[in-house]
Design a protein around this motif. Sequence first.
Motif, PDB file in Angstrom:
ATOM      1  N   GLY A  48      -1.109   4.006   1.293  1.00  0.00           N
ATOM      2  CA  GLY A  48      -1.434   2.801   2.044  1.00  0.00           C
ATOM      3  C   GLY A  48      -0.539   2.549   3.239  1.00  0.00           C
ATOM      4  O   GLY A  48      -0.511   1.434   3.770  1.00  0.00           O
ATOM      5  N   LYS A  49       0.165   3.580   3.697  1.00  0.00           N
ATOM      6  CA  LYS A  49       1.132   3.380   4.780  1.00  0.00           C
ATOM      7  C   LYS A  49       0.466   2.969   6.090  1.00  0.00           C
ATOM      8  O   LYS A  49       1.084   2.307   6.920  1.00  0.00           O
ATOM      9  CB  LYS A  49       1.947   4.657   4.991  1.00  0.00           C
ATOM     10  N   ASP A  50      -0.787   3.408   6.302  1.00  0.00           N
ATOM     11  CA  ASP A  50      -1.434   3.113   7.581  1.00  0.00           C
ATOM     12  C   ASP A  50      -2.247   1.823   7.557  1.00  0.00           C
ATOM     13  O   ASP A  50      -2.952   1.501   8.514  1.00  0.00           O
ATOM     14  CB  ASP A  50      -2.340   4.279   7.993  1.00  0.00           C
ATOM     15  N   ILE A  51      -2.171   1.062   6.472  1.00  0.00           N
ATOM     16  CA  ILE A  51      -2.930  -0.190   6.379  1.00  0.00           C
ATOM     17  C   ILE A  51      -2.203  -1.282   7.154  1.00  0.00           C
ATOM     18  O   ILE A  51      -1.006  -1.495   6.966  1.00  0.00           O
ATOM     19  CB  ILE A  51      -3.117  -0.613   4.909  1.00  0.00           C
ATOM     20  N   SER A  52      -2.923  -1.992   7.990  1.00  0.00           N
ATOM     21  CA  SER A  52      -2.308  -3.042   8.796  1.00  0.00           C
ATOM     22  C   SER A  52      -2.045  -4.280   7.950  1.00  0.00           C
ATOM     23  O   SER A  52      -2.655  -4.488   6.894  1.00  0.00           O
ATOM     24  CB  SER A  52      -3.217  -3.410   9.965  1.00  0.00           C
ATOM     25  N   ALA A  53      -1.143  -5.114   8.442  1.00  0.00           N
ATOM     26  CA  ALA A  53      -0.826  -6.356   7.738  1.00  0.00           C
ATOM     27  C   ALA A  53      -2.046  -7.261   7.663  1.00  0.00           C
ATOM     28  O   ALA A  53      -2.254  -7.968   6.674  1.00  0.00           O
ATOM     29  CB  ALA A  53       0.328  -7.070   8.451  1.00  0.00           C
ATOM     30  N   ALA A  54      -2.883  -7.239   8.693  1.00  0.00           N
ATOM     31  CA  ALA A  54      -4.091  -8.070   8.706  1.00  0.00           C
ATOM     32  C   ALA A  54      -5.060  -7.644   7.609  1.00  0.00           C
ATOM     33  O   ALA A  54      -5.672  -8.479   6.936  1.00  0.00           O
ATOM     34  CB  ALA A  54      -4.764  -7.984  10.075  1.00  0.00           C
TER      35      ALA A  54
ATOM     36  N   PRO B 297      -8.974  13.659  -4.248  1.00  0.00           N
ATOM     37  CA  PRO B 297      -7.625  14.175  -4.001  1.00  0.00           C
ATOM     38  C   PRO B 297      -6.599  13.046  -3.994  1.00  0.00           C
ATOM     39  O   PRO B 297      -6.886  11.955  -3.488  1.00  0.00           O
ATOM     40  CB  PRO B 297      -7.746  14.812  -2.603  1.00  0.00           C
ATOM     41  N   PRO B 298      -5.426  13.269  -4.562  1.00  0.00           N
ATOM     42  CA  PRO B 298      -4.405  12.215  -4.575  1.00  0.00           C
ATOM     43  C   PRO B 298      -3.858  11.954  -3.174  1.00  0.00           C
ATOM     44  O   PRO B 298      -3.871  12.826  -2.309  1.00  0.00           O
ATOM     45  CB  PRO B 298      -3.317  12.785  -5.492  1.00  0.00           C
ATOM     46  N   GLY B 299      -3.394  10.740  -2.950  1.00  0.00           N
ATOM     47  CA  GLY B 299      -2.737  10.418  -1.689  1.00  0.00           C
ATOM     48  C   GLY B 299      -3.660  10.199  -0.515  1.00  0.00           C
ATOM     49  O   GLY B 299      -3.228  10.273   0.644  1.00  0.00           O
ATOM     50  N   MET B 300      -4.951   9.926  -0.758  1.00  0.00           N
ATOM     51  CA  MET B 300      -5.871   9.672   0.346  1.00  0.00           C
ATOM     52  C   MET B 300      -5.486   8.378   1.060  1.00  0.00           C
ATOM     53  O   MET B 300      -5.183   7.373   0.412  1.00  0.00           O
ATOM     54  CB  MET B 300      -7.315   9.603  -0.156  1.00  0.00           C
ATOM     55  N   ASN B 301      -5.535   8.393   2.400  1.00  0.00           N
ATOM     56  CA  ASN B 301      -5.158   7.201   3.152  1.00  0.00           C
ATOM     57  C   ASN B 301      -6.374   6.322   3.429  1.00  0.00           C
ATOM     58  O   ASN B 301      -7.499   6.627   3.003  1.00  0.00           O
ATOM     59  CB  ASN B 301      -4.439   7.582   4.450  1.00  0.00           C
ATOM     60  N   GLN B 302      -6.147   5.246   4.170  1.00  0.00           N
ATOM     61  CA  GLN B 302      -7.235   4.296   4.419  1.00  0.00           C
ATOM     62  C   GLN B 302      -8.404   4.943   5.148  1.00  0.00           C
ATOM     63  O   GLN B 302      -9.571   4.719   4.793  1.00  0.00           O
ATOM     64  CB  GLN B 302      -6.711   3.108   5.232  1.00  0.00           C
TER      65      GLN B 302
END
Length: 240
Positions: A119-125, A77-82
Amino acid sequence: MKRLVQLSILAGVGALGIFAAVTYFAAAPDDIPGPTVPVDPVPTDSLMLKPSKLAGYAVAQQKCAICHSADYIAYQPPGMNQAQWTAEMAKMQHSYGAPISDNEIKLLGVYLAATYGDGKDISAADLAAIVTPTTTMDAPAAVRRGSSAAPADASAGAMDVQALLTDNACLGCHAVDQKIVGPAYHEVAAKYHADPNAITKLQASIKAGGVGKWGQVPMPAFAQLTDDEVRALATFVMQQ
Protein backbone atom coordinates in the motif's frame (compact mmCIF):
# COMPACT_ATOMS: atom_id res chain seq x y z
CA MET A 1 35.39 -79.20 -18.18
CA LYS A 2 36.10 -76.16 -16.05
CA ARG A 3 35.12 -73.93 -18.96
CA LEU A 4 31.81 -75.78 -19.30
CA VAL A 5 31.02 -75.27 -15.61
CA GLN A 6 31.68 -71.52 -15.92
CA LEU A 7 29.38 -71.25 -18.92
CA SER A 8 26.66 -73.12 -17.06
CA ILE A 9 26.94 -70.77 -14.10
CA LEU A 10 26.75 -67.68 -16.35
CA ALA A 11 23.72 -69.11 -18.14
CA GLY A 12 21.99 -69.70 -14.82
CA VAL A 13 22.70 -66.18 -13.60
CA GLY A 14 21.42 -64.75 -16.89
CA ALA A 15 18.22 -66.78 -16.65
CA LEU A 16 17.61 -65.51 -13.12
CA GLY A 17 18.15 -61.93 -14.30
CA ILE A 18 15.66 -62.33 -17.13
CA PHE A 19 13.12 -63.92 -14.77
CA ALA A 20 13.50 -61.06 -12.28
CA ALA A 21 13.05 -58.43 -15.01
CA VAL A 22 9.94 -60.11 -16.42
CA THR A 23 8.46 -60.42 -12.93
CA TYR A 24 9.14 -56.74 -12.16
CA PHE A 25 7.60 -55.34 -15.33
CA ALA A 26 4.64 -57.72 -15.18
CA ALA A 27 3.73 -56.51 -11.72
CA ALA A 28 0.73 -54.23 -11.24
CA PRO A 29 1.63 -50.52 -11.45
CA ASP A 30 0.80 -50.06 -7.79
CA ASP A 31 3.39 -52.70 -6.88
CA ILE A 32 6.26 -50.87 -8.58
CA PRO A 33 8.10 -48.61 -6.17
CA GLY A 34 8.60 -45.03 -7.27
CA PRO A 35 9.42 -41.58 -5.93
CA THR A 36 7.02 -40.14 -3.41
CA VAL A 37 5.44 -36.95 -4.76
CA PRO A 38 3.93 -34.63 -2.16
CA VAL A 39 0.36 -33.58 -2.95
CA ASP A 40 -0.89 -30.22 -1.76
CA PRO A 41 -4.33 -30.30 -0.12
CA VAL A 42 -7.18 -28.88 -2.17
CA PRO A 43 -7.85 -25.35 -0.96
CA THR A 44 -11.19 -24.73 0.69
CA ASP A 45 -13.34 -21.63 0.78
CA SER A 46 -12.23 -20.83 4.28
CA LEU A 47 -10.76 -17.36 4.09
CA MET A 48 -12.68 -14.37 5.35
CA LEU A 49 -12.21 -10.80 4.19
CA LYS A 50 -10.02 -8.83 6.57
CA PRO A 51 -12.12 -6.12 8.24
CA SER A 52 -11.26 -2.54 7.41
CA LYS A 53 -12.69 0.97 7.73
CA LEU A 54 -11.89 1.55 4.06
CA ALA A 55 -14.95 1.87 1.83
CA GLY A 56 -13.69 -0.91 -0.42
CA TYR A 57 -14.25 -3.43 2.37
CA ALA A 58 -18.02 -2.85 2.26
CA VAL A 59 -17.98 -3.14 -1.53
CA ALA A 60 -16.05 -6.41 -1.35
CA GLN A 61 -18.47 -7.84 1.21
CA GLN A 62 -21.56 -7.15 -0.83
CA LYS A 63 -20.43 -7.44 -4.44
CA CYS A 64 -17.35 -9.67 -4.66
CA ALA A 65 -19.02 -12.34 -2.52
CA ILE A 66 -21.71 -12.74 -5.20
CA CYS A 67 -19.41 -14.93 -7.30
CA HIS A 68 -16.50 -16.17 -5.19
CA SER A 69 -15.05 -16.43 -1.71
CA ALA A 70 -12.15 -14.47 -0.28
CA ASP A 71 -9.86 -17.38 -1.22
CA TYR A 72 -9.56 -15.69 -4.61
CA ILE A 73 -7.26 -13.12 -2.97
CA ALA A 74 -4.86 -15.81 -1.78
CA TYR A 75 -4.37 -17.00 -5.36
CA GLN A 76 -2.96 -13.63 -6.46
CA PRO A 77 0.76 -12.77 -6.37
CA PRO A 78 1.84 -11.35 -3.00
CA GLY A 79 2.72 -7.69 -2.68
CA MET A 80 0.43 -6.35 -5.41
CA ASN A 81 0.17 -2.55 -5.28
CA GLN A 82 -2.85 -0.31 -5.77
CA ALA A 83 -2.39 -0.03 -9.53
CA GLN A 84 -2.17 -3.81 -9.91
CA TRP A 85 -5.18 -4.53 -7.73
CA THR A 86 -7.17 -1.82 -9.50
CA ALA A 87 -6.29 -3.37 -12.87
CA GLU A 88 -7.39 -6.77 -11.55
CA MET A 89 -10.75 -5.33 -10.46
CA ALA A 90 -11.19 -3.62 -13.83
CA LYS A 91 -10.64 -7.00 -15.48
CA MET A 92 -13.34 -8.51 -13.28
CA GLN A 93 -15.73 -5.81 -14.48
CA HIS A 94 -14.86 -5.83 -18.17
CA SER A 95 -14.12 -9.52 -18.74
CA TYR A 96 -16.45 -11.24 -16.28
CA GLY A 97 -19.27 -8.72 -15.89
CA ALA A 98 -18.75 -8.06 -12.19
CA PRO A 99 -21.49 -5.63 -11.02
CA ILE A 100 -19.05 -2.95 -9.88
CA SER A 101 -18.76 0.66 -11.03
CA ASP A 102 -15.57 2.49 -11.98
CA ASN A 103 -15.61 4.24 -8.62
CA GLU A 104 -15.98 0.94 -6.78
CA ILE A 105 -13.06 -0.48 -8.76
CA LYS A 106 -10.90 2.28 -7.30
CA LEU A 107 -12.22 1.67 -3.77
CA LEU A 108 -11.53 -2.06 -4.08
CA GLY A 109 -8.01 -1.40 -5.38
CA VAL A 110 -7.25 0.75 -2.34
CA TYR A 111 -8.71 -1.76 0.13
CA LEU A 112 -6.96 -4.79 -1.38
CA ALA A 113 -3.58 -3.10 -1.70
CA ALA A 114 -3.72 -1.64 1.82
CA THR A 115 -4.95 -4.88 3.40
CA TYR A 116 -3.32 -7.65 1.39
CA GLY A 117 -0.55 -6.14 -0.70
CA ASP A 118 1.80 -3.19 -1.01
CA GLY A 119 0.00 0.00 0.00
CA LYS A 120 2.97 2.34 -0.29
CA ASP A 121 1.59 4.11 -3.36
CA ILE A 122 -1.85 4.81 -1.86
CA SER A 123 -2.51 8.51 -1.36
CA ALA A 124 -3.69 9.97 1.93
CA ALA A 125 -6.94 11.02 0.24
CA ASP A 126 -7.68 7.46 -0.85
CA LEU A 127 -6.92 6.10 2.61
CA ALA A 128 -9.30 8.69 4.08
CA ALA A 129 -12.22 7.16 2.16
CA ILE A 130 -13.75 5.28 5.09
CA VAL A 131 -17.16 3.78 5.50
CA THR A 132 -19.76 6.05 7.07
CA PRO A 133 -23.45 5.41 7.86
CA THR A 134 -24.35 7.33 4.69
CA THR A 135 -21.94 5.48 2.40
CA THR A 136 -23.84 3.76 -0.41
CA MET A 137 -22.68 1.61 -3.27
CA ASP A 138 -23.30 2.34 -6.92
CA ALA A 139 -25.96 0.57 -8.95
CA PRO A 140 -24.67 -2.39 -10.96
CA ALA A 141 -23.84 -1.83 -14.63
CA ALA A 142 -26.89 -3.83 -15.70
CA VAL A 143 -29.16 -1.33 -13.97
CA ARG A 144 -27.40 1.69 -15.45
CA ARG A 145 -27.88 0.21 -18.92
CA GLY A 146 -31.64 0.10 -18.39
CA SER A 147 -32.09 -3.66 -18.09
CA SER A 148 -35.28 -5.36 -16.94
CA ALA A 149 -34.10 -5.27 -13.35
CA ALA A 150 -36.73 -4.69 -10.74
CA PRO A 151 -38.46 -1.31 -10.43
CA ALA A 152 -39.42 -0.59 -6.85
CA ASP A 153 -43.08 -0.55 -5.89
CA ALA A 154 -44.13 2.15 -3.46
CA SER A 155 -46.66 -0.27 -1.97
CA ALA A 156 -43.76 -2.18 -0.39
CA GLY A 157 -43.88 0.49 2.29
CA ALA A 158 -42.35 3.82 3.08
CA MET A 159 -38.89 2.25 2.75
CA ASP A 160 -36.98 3.16 -0.43
CA VAL A 161 -36.81 -0.34 -1.85
CA GLN A 162 -35.09 0.77 -5.05
CA ALA A 163 -32.24 2.23 -3.00
CA LEU A 164 -31.97 -1.00 -1.01
CA LEU A 165 -31.87 -3.07 -4.17
CA THR A 166 -29.15 -1.00 -5.81
CA ASP A 167 -27.07 -0.24 -2.72
CA ASN A 168 -26.81 -3.91 -1.84
CA ALA A 169 -26.14 -5.18 -5.38
CA CYS A 170 -29.36 -7.22 -5.42
CA LEU A 171 -29.91 -6.27 -9.05
CA GLY A 172 -26.58 -7.75 -10.06
CA CYS A 173 -28.07 -11.21 -9.47
CA HIS A 174 -31.85 -10.79 -9.72
CA ALA A 175 -34.44 -9.26 -12.04
CA VAL A 176 -38.23 -9.33 -11.87
CA ASP A 177 -38.91 -11.67 -14.77
CA GLN A 178 -35.65 -13.37 -15.71
CA LYS A 179 -32.87 -15.30 -14.04
CA ILE A 180 -29.48 -13.61 -13.94
CA VAL A 181 -27.31 -15.32 -11.33
CA GLY A 182 -30.10 -16.02 -8.88
CA PRO A 183 -33.80 -16.65 -9.59
CA ALA A 184 -36.17 -13.99 -10.89
CA TYR A 185 -38.25 -12.32 -8.20
CA HIS A 186 -41.35 -13.57 -10.01
CA GLU A 187 -40.11 -17.17 -9.58
CA VAL A 188 -39.57 -16.65 -5.87
CA ALA A 189 -43.03 -15.14 -5.42
CA ALA A 190 -44.60 -18.03 -7.35
CA LYS A 191 -42.81 -20.62 -5.22
CA TYR A 192 -44.00 -19.13 -1.93
CA HIS A 193 -47.38 -17.66 -2.95
CA ALA A 194 -49.37 -20.25 -0.97
CA ASP A 195 -47.06 -20.24 2.05
CA PRO A 196 -48.43 -18.19 4.96
CA ASN A 197 -44.88 -17.88 6.33
CA ALA A 198 -43.40 -16.68 3.05
CA ILE A 199 -42.34 -13.24 4.28
CA THR A 200 -40.67 -14.72 7.36
CA LYS A 201 -38.80 -17.30 5.29
CA LEU A 202 -37.63 -14.73 2.77
CA GLN A 203 -36.46 -12.43 5.55
CA ALA A 204 -34.37 -15.25 7.01
CA SER A 205 -32.86 -16.04 3.60
CA ILE A 206 -31.97 -12.41 2.93
CA LYS A 207 -30.47 -11.87 6.35
CA ALA A 208 -28.43 -15.08 6.56
CA GLY A 209 -27.76 -15.86 2.89
CA GLY A 210 -27.39 -19.48 1.86
CA VAL A 211 -26.98 -21.96 -0.97
CA GLY A 212 -28.93 -24.92 -2.34
CA LYS A 213 -32.48 -23.60 -2.63
CA TRP A 214 -31.99 -22.27 -6.16
CA GLY A 215 -28.77 -23.96 -7.23
CA GLN A 216 -25.17 -24.05 -6.03
CA VAL A 217 -24.30 -20.36 -6.41
CA PRO A 218 -24.22 -18.97 -2.86
CA MET A 219 -26.17 -15.87 -1.90
CA PRO A 220 -24.18 -13.66 0.48
CA ALA A 221 -25.61 -12.72 3.86
CA PHE A 222 -27.00 -9.21 4.39
CA ALA A 223 -26.67 -9.15 8.16
CA GLN A 224 -26.03 -5.40 8.14
CA LEU A 225 -29.61 -4.66 7.05
CA THR A 226 -32.16 -3.71 9.69
CA ASP A 227 -35.26 -5.82 10.27
CA ASP A 228 -37.40 -3.14 8.59
CA GLU A 229 -35.16 -3.12 5.52
CA VAL A 230 -35.20 -6.90 5.23
CA ARG A 231 -39.00 -6.94 5.65
CA ALA A 232 -39.39 -4.31 2.93
CA LEU A 233 -37.27 -6.38 0.52
CA ALA A 234 -39.15 -9.59 1.30
CA THR A 235 -42.50 -7.85 0.82
CA PHE A 236 -41.37 -6.38 -2.48
CA VAL A 237 -40.30 -9.81 -3.77
CA MET A 238 -43.63 -11.38 -2.85
CA GLN A 239 -45.49 -8.66 -4.76
CA GLN A 240 -43.87 -9.62 -8.07
